[in-house]
Enzyme design. Structure first.
Site, PDB file in Angstrom:
ATOM      1  N   SER A  24       0.659  -1.055  -0.226  1.00  0.00           N
ATOM      2  CA  SER A  24       0.349   0.224   0.045  1.00  0.00           C
ATOM      3  C   SER A  24       1.111   1.365  -0.199  1.00  0.00           C
ATOM      4  O   SER A  24       0.722   2.041  -0.707  1.00  0.00           O
ATOM      5  CB  SER A  24      -0.832  -0.122   1.457  1.00  0.00           C
ATOM      6  N   LYS A  73      -8.876  -2.002  12.720  1.00  0.00           N
ATOM      7  CA  LYS A  73      -9.965  -1.429  12.223  1.00  0.00           C
ATOM      8  C   LYS A  73     -11.809  -1.428  13.064  1.00  0.00           C
ATOM      9  O   LYS A  73     -12.824  -0.805  12.421  1.00  0.00           O
ATOM     10  CB  LYS A  73     -10.759  -2.579  10.852  1.00  0.00           C
ATOM     11  N   ASN A  94     -11.536   1.182   7.472  1.00  0.00           N
ATOM     12  CA  ASN A  94      -9.931   1.329   7.128  1.00  0.00           C
ATOM     13  C   ASN A  94      -9.513   2.586   6.965  1.00  0.00           C
ATOM     14  O   ASN A  94      -8.124   2.416   6.176  1.00  0.00           O
ATOM     15  CB  ASN A  94     -10.240   0.056   6.193  1.00  0.00           C
ATOM     16  N   ASP A 109     -13.102   0.056   1.754  1.00  0.00           N
ATOM     17  CA  ASP A 109     -12.034  -1.404   1.299  1.00  0.00           C
ATOM     18  C   ASP A 109     -13.860  -2.166  -0.064  1.00  0.00           C
ATOM     19  O   ASP A 109     -13.370  -2.462  -1.095  1.00  0.00           O
ATOM     20  CB  ASP A 109     -12.514  -2.371   1.638  1.00  0.00           C
ATOM     21  N   ALA A 133     -17.413 -14.247   4.108  1.00  0.00           N
ATOM     22  CA  ALA A 133     -18.364 -13.953   5.171  1.00  0.00           C
ATOM     23  C   ALA A 133     -17.309 -13.044   5.523  1.00  0.00           C
ATOM     24  O   ALA A 133     -17.804 -12.123   6.649  1.00  0.00           O
ATOM     25  CB  ALA A 133     -19.095 -14.673   6.097  1.00  0.00           C
ATOM     26  N   ALA A 136     -13.673  -8.831   3.655  1.00  0.00           N
ATOM     27  CA  ALA A 136     -13.571  -8.178   3.265  1.00  0.00           C
ATOM     28  C   ALA A 136     -14.947  -8.609   2.619  1.00  0.00           C
ATOM     29  O   ALA A 136     -15.453  -8.037   1.647  1.00  0.00           O
ATOM     30  CB  ALA A 136     -12.863  -9.103   2.191  1.00  0.00           C
ATOM     31  N   ASN A 156     -20.843 -19.492   2.480  1.00  0.00           N
ATOM     32  CA  ASN A 156     -19.660 -19.446   3.649  1.00  0.00           C
ATOM     33  C   ASN A 156     -19.222 -20.897   3.973  1.00  0.00           C
ATOM     34  O   ASN A 156     -19.884 -21.407   3.839  1.00  0.00           O
ATOM     35  CB  ASN A 156     -19.721 -18.116   4.248  1.00  0.00           C
ATOM     36  N   ARG A 157     -18.599 -21.333   4.014  1.00  0.00           N
ATOM     37  CA  ARG A 157     -18.047 -22.191   4.570  1.00  0.00           C
ATOM     38  C   ARG A 157     -18.185 -22.097   6.503  1.00  0.00           C
ATOM     39  O   ARG A 157     -19.152 -23.743   6.858  1.00  0.00           O
ATOM     40  CB  ARG A 157     -16.861 -22.295   5.155  1.00  0.00           C
ATOM     41  N   ARG A 161     -21.020 -17.285  10.612  1.00  0.00           N
ATOM     42  CA  ARG A 161     -20.830 -15.973   9.756  1.00  0.00           C
ATOM     43  C   ARG A 161     -21.559 -15.358   8.935  1.00  0.00           C
ATOM     44  O   ARG A 161     -21.595 -14.501   8.595  1.00  0.00           O
ATOM     45  CB  ARG A 161     -19.234 -16.608   9.607  1.00  0.00           C
TER      46      ARG A 161
HETATM   47  P1  NDP Z   1     -11.610 -12.724   6.961  1.00  0.00           P
HETATM   48  O1  NDP Z   1     -10.065 -13.745   8.316  1.00  0.00           O
HETATM   49  O2  NDP Z   1     -12.539 -11.735   7.838  1.00  0.00           O
HETATM   50  O3  NDP Z   1     -12.348 -14.211   6.600  1.00  0.00           O
HETATM   51  C1  NDP Z   1     -11.487 -14.750   5.615  1.00  0.00           C
HETATM   52  C2  NDP Z   1     -12.291 -15.799   4.919  1.00  0.00           C
HETATM   53  O4  NDP Z   1     -11.832 -16.605   4.020  1.00  0.00           O
HETATM   54  C3  NDP Z   1     -14.003 -16.297   5.956  1.00  0.00           C
HETATM   55  O5  NDP Z   1     -15.750 -16.444   5.443  1.00  0.00           O
HETATM   56  C4  NDP Z   1     -13.541 -17.485   5.927  1.00  0.00           C
HETATM   57  O6  NDP Z   1     -14.391 -18.876   5.823  1.00  0.00           O
HETATM   58  C5  NDP Z   1     -13.242 -17.810   4.230  1.00  0.00           C
HETATM   59  N1  NDP Z   1     -12.768 -19.122   4.404  1.00  0.00           N
HETATM   60  C6  NDP Z   1     -10.452 -19.385   4.344  1.00  0.00           C
HETATM   61  N2  NDP Z   1      -9.993 -19.808   4.462  1.00  0.00           N
HETATM   62  C7  NDP Z   1     -11.491 -20.724   3.531  1.00  0.00           C
HETATM   63  C8  NDP Z   1     -11.237 -22.340   2.865  1.00  0.00           C
HETATM   64  N3  NDP Z   1     -10.492 -23.341   2.886  1.00  0.00           N
HETATM   65  N4  NDP Z   1     -12.410 -22.869   2.599  1.00  0.00           N
HETATM   66  C9  NDP Z   1     -13.716 -21.959   2.230  1.00  0.00           C
HETATM   67  N5  NDP Z   1     -13.246 -20.886   3.417  1.00  0.00           N
HETATM   68  C10 NDP Z   1     -12.523 -20.269   4.125  1.00  0.00           C
HETATM   69  O7  NDP Z   1     -10.504 -12.255   6.315  1.00  0.00           O
HETATM   70  P2  NDP Z   1     -10.324 -10.985   5.128  1.00  0.00           P
HETATM   71  O8  NDP Z   1     -12.403 -10.723   4.781  1.00  0.00           O
HETATM   72  O9  NDP Z   1     -10.067  -9.802   5.926  1.00  0.00           O
HETATM   73  O10 NDP Z   1     -10.157 -11.257   4.519  1.00  0.00           O
HETATM   74  C11 NDP Z   1      -9.830 -11.856   2.949  1.00  0.00           C
HETATM   75  C12 NDP Z   1      -9.436 -11.751   2.301  1.00  0.00           C
HETATM   76  O11 NDP Z   1      -9.309 -11.050   1.141  1.00  0.00           O
HETATM   77  C13 NDP Z   1      -7.243 -12.071   2.350  1.00  0.00           C
HETATM   78  O12 NDP Z   1      -6.757 -12.787   1.445  1.00  0.00           O
HETATM   79  C14 NDP Z   1      -6.971 -10.793   1.753  1.00  0.00           C
HETATM   80  O13 NDP Z   1      -5.713 -10.400   1.358  1.00  0.00           O
HETATM   81  C15 NDP Z   1      -8.135 -10.342   0.314  1.00  0.00           C
HETATM   82  N6  NDP Z   1      -8.511  -8.479   0.915  1.00  0.00           N
HETATM   83  C16 NDP Z   1      -7.867  -8.012  -0.277  1.00  0.00           C
HETATM   84  C17 NDP Z   1      -8.564  -6.843  -0.398  1.00  0.00           C
HETATM   85  C18 NDP Z   1      -7.711  -5.803  -1.505  1.00  0.00           C
HETATM   86  O14 NDP Z   1      -8.081  -5.137  -1.588  1.00  0.00           O
HETATM   87  N7  NDP Z   1      -7.887  -6.993  -2.807  1.00  0.00           N
HETATM   88  C19 NDP Z   1      -8.741  -5.888   0.579  1.00  0.00           C
HETATM   89  C20 NDP Z   1      -8.396  -6.603   2.145  1.00  0.00           C
HETATM   90  C21 NDP Z   1      -8.632  -7.928   1.777  1.00  0.00           C
HETATM   91  P3  NDP Z   1     -14.864 -19.361   7.783  1.00  0.00           P
HETATM   92  O15 NDP Z   1     -16.410 -18.041   7.829  1.00  0.00           O
HETATM   93  O16 NDP Z   1     -16.053 -20.160   7.339  1.00  0.00           O
HETATM   94  O17 NDP Z   1     -13.692 -19.416   8.485  1.00  0.00           O
END
Ligand code: NDP
Length: 285
Positions: A24, A73, A94, A109, A133, A136, A156-157, A161
């Site tokens: 960033s 955040k 953010n 975001d 969920a 992001a 969502n898994r 959430r």
């Molecule tokens: P969180 O930890 O808050 O959420 C992660 C999500 O991914 C949850 O819904 C989780 O499901 C799901 N997940 C993770 N692993 C698995 C899996 N193996 N199978 C199924 N579902 C899975 O993270 P964020 O939402 O903050 O960030 C998510 C991604 O977004 C990150 O990789 C980040 O880099 C990216 N991001 C990109 C931005 C951009 O500007 N491009 C800005 C912000 C984020 P569960 O609820 O079941 O655990």
């Protein structure tokens, strides 16, 4: 990325513990340079216990604003003077902007995402499936709802959430959202316009991880977007492109939120192509 606010100000100084440049910072400083502004965007790690003092410090030093990352955040909100609309719905900030003597919390975001979608598909009236969920997904779902998306499906898994996010959209926006549990390969329905991977699946070093979606349900009219910035060409996007789908990578969202922050802080429009080029130099295109 570091777990601290990324302070940006007009003068260089020494604040807390500066850490190695993050993407960033590289992107925003490229934008300042392209605009001929002698501004700095610094990456500073702040421990949760020091957040109040750090925000106070930003006020005292006249910062135009700052970004903050997890875990700040939510916690930053009590130290601010007000919230913009999407930040208030999501309960997450953010991007902080100084307006007069006040520090106002925004969430860029989700709008970063909708701005990256807009040239390909107007979010208004779109039927969207969001995978994930977390933070992001929450930001993207809220902003799509505020942009007039006609139907949001949250997949969502973890059911609790996903249900919470669908409820948030139903209760706090005019859009309606449905939760669908994620079991096995998701078959994308034929009337869906946009599919968004908002999970962390595919983030480096697991860059080749597969998102559980039935590849043969990716029709060529479906817009497929991925929030993963690193690597930008995720396995999902490669599969979608092979099937002729228009794709949007995670750099689009990152640039989009940076453009909004730049506008909030400077009152000017940045050059998004300079920002994207700086990110591609870090992550590859
Ligand atoms: P969180 O930890 O808050 O959420 C992660 C999500 O991914 C949850 O819904 C989780 O499901 C799901 N997940 C993770 N692993 C698995 C899996 N193996 N199978 C199924 N579902 C899975 O993270 P964020 O939402 O903050 O960030 C998510 C991604 O977004 C990150 O990789 C980040 O880099 C990216 N991001 C990109 C931005 C951009 O500007 N491009 C800005 C912000 C984020 P569960 O609820 O079941 O655990």
């Amino acid at each position: 990325m570091t777990d601290g606010p990324n302070f940006k100000q007009e003068l260089t100084g020494v604040f807390g513990q500066p850490v190695a440049e993050n993407p960033s910072q590289v992107m925003m400083e490229a934008a300042y340079q392209a605009a001929g502004l002698a501004w700095r965007y610094l990456t500073i790690e702040v421990a949760p216990a020091d957040l109040a003092s750090a925000v106070q410090g930003a006020r005292a030093m006249g910062f135009r604003g700052f970004n903050c990352t997890i875990p700040h955040k939510l916690a930053v909100i009590e130290h601010l003077d007000g919230l913009g609309e999407s930040a208030s719905i999501m309960g997450a900030v953010n991007c902080v902007v100084r307006r007069g003597d006040e520090l106002i919390g925004e969430n860029t975001d989700g709008r970063g995402f909708t701005e990256s979608l807009r040239p390909i598909r107007d979010p208004a009236g779109a039927r969207v499936v969001i995978l994930g969920a977390g933070g992001a997904a929450r930001a993207i779902a809220t902003e799509l709802a505020l942009s007039g998306a006609s139907r949001l499906t949250i997949v969502n898994r973890t059911a609790s959430r996903g249900e919470d996010l669908a409820r948030l959209i139903d209760e706090k926006t005019d859009a309606s959202a449905t939760f669908v549990p994620w079991t096995g390969d998701l078959v994308v329905a034929e009337d869906v316009d946009v599919l968004v991977n908002a999970t962390s699946i595919g983030l480096s070093p697991d860059g080749d991880a597969r998102v559980a979606v039935a590849e043969d349900s990716l029709r060529s009219e479906l817009v497929v977007a991925d929030v993963i910035p690193n690597p930008p060409r995720t396995r999902l996007l490669r599969s979608a492109a092979e099937r002729g789908c228009p794709t949007i990578d995670g750099l689009g969202m990152l640039v989009g939120q940076g453009v909004l922050g730049f506008r909030y802080w400077t009152g000017q429009d940045p050059d998004p192509s300079a920002m994207r080029a700086a990110l591609e130099a870090v992550f590859g295109g």
